[in-house]
Every structure is written in C-alpha cells, then in structure tokens.
Design an enzyme around this catalytic site. Structure first.
Site, mmCIF file in Angstrom:
data_model
loop_
_atom_site.group_PDB
_atom_site.id
_atom_site.type_symbol
_atom_site.label_atom_id
_atom_site.label_comp_id
_atom_site.label_asym_id
_atom_site.label_seq_id
_atom_site.Cartn_x
_atom_site.Cartn_y
_atom_site.Cartn_z
ATOM 1 N N GLY A 123 42.671 21.378 -20.387
ATOM 2 C CA GLY A 123 43.670 21.226 -21.440
ATOM 3 C C GLY A 123 43.240 20.228 -22.501
ATOM 4 N N LEU A 124 41.938 19.910 -22.552
ATOM 5 C CA LEU A 124 41.447 19.016 -23.608
ATOM 6 C C LEU A 124 40.706 19.826 -24.679
ATOM 7 C CD1 LEU A 124 40.233 16.014 -21.383
ATOM 8 C CD2 LEU A 124 42.415 16.262 -22.593
ATOM 9 N N ASP A 171 44.656 22.116 -32.376
ATOM 10 C CA ASP A 171 43.384 21.782 -31.726
ATOM 11 C C ASP A 171 42.207 21.959 -32.684
ATOM 12 O OD1 ASP A 171 45.144 21.670 -29.654
ATOM 13 O OD2 ASP A 171 44.339 23.389 -28.566
ATOM 14 N N TYR A 221 51.639 30.787 -22.103
ATOM 15 C CA TYR A 221 51.644 30.184 -23.442
ATOM 16 C C TYR A 221 52.162 31.201 -24.461
ATOM 17 C CZ TYR A 221 49.990 27.754 -27.621
ATOM 18 O OH TYR A 221 49.921 27.124 -28.838
#
Ligand code: GLA
Length: 387
Positions: A123-124, A171, A221
């Site tokens: 999740g980075l 992101d 998601y």
C-alpha cells in the site's frame, strides 16, 4: 553504482541511463482523491530504481530483481496487449501503448532492469511508482516535454484503463512532484500542490506494515469508487455538485436522509468528514499542534474502519497496538484492506514503541509487523551517475 553492474550481469552490456521513482505515504485524506478532495501525501525514500538502454531492434527485455522467478520478460514493441504471463511488465506495456498512441515515438525496443525497495503489496504505491518511472523514462529518452502533472495524469490513465484499477490521482501526482522534506497538500480537482513542512518537533512519522494483503483489494477499491458515484447521483437530485467533497459537513447533515441506503450513506459520510479532517490537519500543522494532528489521525482511522470499511482485523490491531504503546495518532495509509499504517510517535519512545506494538500485533494476528522510518524526498528523477 550497483544498478549498472546488475544490468550488465543480466544483459551483458552497459545501461545508458539510471532513474529513481519514489513510493508514497499519505498522512491524511484517504479515499477522497477520486471525490475531488484535498489530500496530504509525501514521496518517500523507498521506491523503484531502473537502468535502461534502447536497442536497435524491436525486442523489449525486462528483468526485475523483485521478481527473479519471472526471469527476463520478453516481448515485441509491436504487441502490447495485456498478458497474464507478463506479470508486472504489463504496467510497462500499458505505458508504452499510451505513449505510442499519443506520440508514436517508440520505434525501437529496449533493455530494462528494475529494482524496487518498496515492500511489495504494502500500500505504499509500488505500482504508481513503476508507472510514473516508465512515463518519465520515455519522456527523457524521446524528449517529449511532458509536464510532471501530465506524467501523473497519463500514468493514472494507464492504471485506470489498461490495468482496470479505478484509482484517483494522489499516488501518481505525489510520485511525480514530491518535494524533499515536505508533504504536499494536494488539490485533486485542480492538481495544485503546496509543499508543507509536515514534521512536529519531538515526533517521528513511522510507517508500519501489517505484512498482510488481501487479494481482492483492487475489486473492493473499485466497489468503493462506484458507491461514491452512486451517493453523488442521489445528492445531485438535491444539489448539482461535481464531487462529494463539494458538500460541506453542515450541508451534509441536512441532506444525508436523502440517501436511503445505509451503506451509501456511510460512504458519503466518510468522504465528507475526511475532507474536513484534512483542512483541520493543515491548521494543526500551522499551529504546531501535534496533539490535534494525532486526534485527527485517530478519527480518520475510525471513519475508514466504521464508515468506509477498508481496514480489517490486521490494520485495526496494528493501529490499536500503536496507540496503546505511545503513538499520539495512527491510521491506515493508502487504499487499506491490508498494507500499511502510519503513526506519529514521540521520539523518546520509538524503540519501546516498535517492540511493544509488534508484540501486541503478533498476539492478535500471529504475524510480525515491519517498521520503517523514511525520509520525504523529491519526486521521480534521473540519477546522475548514468554514463
Ligand atoms: C490508492 C489509490 C489512490 C487513493 C488511495 C486511498 O492508493 O491509488 O488514488 O485513492 O488508495 O486514499
């Protein structure tokens, strides 16, 4: 630099250029970048490295140190269709297809060595890091003059359309435009970014990995994205707005009864309250009020747990453990369902914090957590030692 050596070992020739693209952590403002909200991410020192050289034929050869079991993935520039067997290289094919449709410049193949320092599936944003990296490489090699904002938008387009993940812009934009030592207050409607010093004296941001990832993250998601669209449609029967974040908390209080479906009502509530928490967190920083920022982190996690339902046992145990062991605030960061949390921890407690939080987490889940203290860094870039 060892990237050159690794490239030589795999391809038996020297690379022309070296590149780096960071990962990201989001301090606050979760699941609102596809709802026109303000978010607060930073680019981090963990990321994706690449060594690159064009070829004189139409072959593409790609090797990743993170997926050695895949060996060298090979294909032709003339067939860029998605193929399961091409694994992570599909992200690269997606960017190539986009660049070719828009600029028609990729007429030669290339050799590419990739090495990521981001923990996979954490999740980075390892996927956005890779997409922006490849966009940046083609921009550099073919001198396309694409702005950083457009690189981010194009990378998002590939993720949305080629990979089928309906992510927002956060992101890609932070990875393209990150600023050393700063977090960026990001307006996801205008793409405007404002660098902000996001550190409190006496405290450290610690990223904690649950080391747990649900396989269904992408479909869950996309389900949340759809639920927000549905809630917006209902709100639009009362007031014409483009995004859920265009509604203030006060306004929402008077119209939430319009949304009959309790699930949709909860989703909209999270989005609208999270937007307010980002605004409040900006003030907390201006006033150097770490306690208030901590409180907002805790409220954000509660909202993501109860109203948006994207946390789960592992993330909840990790955040509980962090709060019981000294963090003044902690929350899931990124899409959720697994992956990482972020905690704001007083400096003098850090070593006991990590030990005790891990103990708590392991007792509740049976697995160990990992802890990272990262720097906030500049966005995607070419590395100097390229010749
Ligand atoms: C993922 C997506 C982002 C954002 C976050 C949640 O990281 O890629 O666009 O929606 O989840 O805030």
């Amino acid at each position: 630099m060892h990237l050159k050596k690794e490239f030589y070992k795999i391809f038996n020739e020297h690379p022309k250029n070296l590149y780096f693209s960071p990962g990201r952590v989001n301090l606050i403002g979760e699941h609102i970048d596809y709802n026109g909200g303000l978010v607060f991410p930073a680019a981090i020192s963990l990321g994706t490295y690449a060594a690159f050289k064009t070829r004189s034929d139409s072959r593409v050869r790609i090797y990743s140190k993170n997926f050695t079991e895949q060996g060298i993935i090979e294909f032709s520039i003339n067939d860029l269709t998605y193929q399961d067997a091409h694994h992570f290289a599909n992200y690269i094919k997606g960017v190539m297809e986009f660049i070719n449709q828009k600029y028609h410049v990729i007429n030669d193949g290339f050799d590419l060595y990739i090495e990521g320092t981001l923990p996979p599936q954490s999740g980075l944003s390892s996927s956005a890091s890779l997409l922006v990296l490849i966009m940046f490489i083609f921009n550099d090699v073919y001198q396309l003059n694409i702005s950083k904002t457009d690189m981010a938008l194009y990378a998002q387009h590939v993720e949305n359309n080629y990979m089928g993940m309906h992510c927002g812009i956060m992101d890609q934009l932070i990875i393209a435009k990150g600023v050393k030592d700063k977090a960026l207050l990001m307006n996801t409607k205008t793409y405007e970014t404002t660098p902000v010093n996001a550190f409190f004296e006496g405290f450290t941001w610690i990223i904690i990995n649950t080391n747990y990832q649900r396989k269904t993250t992408d479909s869950k998601y996309n389900e949340r994205v759809k639920e927000c669209q549905d809630a917006l449609k209902i709100i639009n029967t009362y007031k014409e707005v483009s995004y859920l974040c265009d509604i203030s908390i006060d306004e929402y209080k008077s119209i939430d009864i319009l949304i009959k479906d309790p699930i949709l009502r909860k989703r909209a509530k999270h989005v609208i309250t999270e937007q307010q928490r980002v605004l409040d967190s900006k003030n907390a920083l201006l006033n150097k009020d770490a306690t208030l920022f901590g409180k907002l982190l805790i409220e954000s996690h509660q909202s993501l747990k109860n109203d948006y339902e994207v946390t789960g046992l592992n993330l909840d145990a990790l955040v509980d453990g962090a709060l019981l062991n000294g963090a003044i605030g902690a929350r899931v960061t990124g899409a959720g369902f697994g992956g990482c949390a972020i905690a704001l921890v007083p400096n003098h407690l850090i070593s006991s914090f990590e030990k005790q939080t891990n103990l708590y987490y392991k007792q509740h889940t049976g697995i160990d957590a990992s802890f990272y203290q990262v720097n906030f860094v500049d966005g995607v870039r070419k590395l100097e030692d390229s010749k």
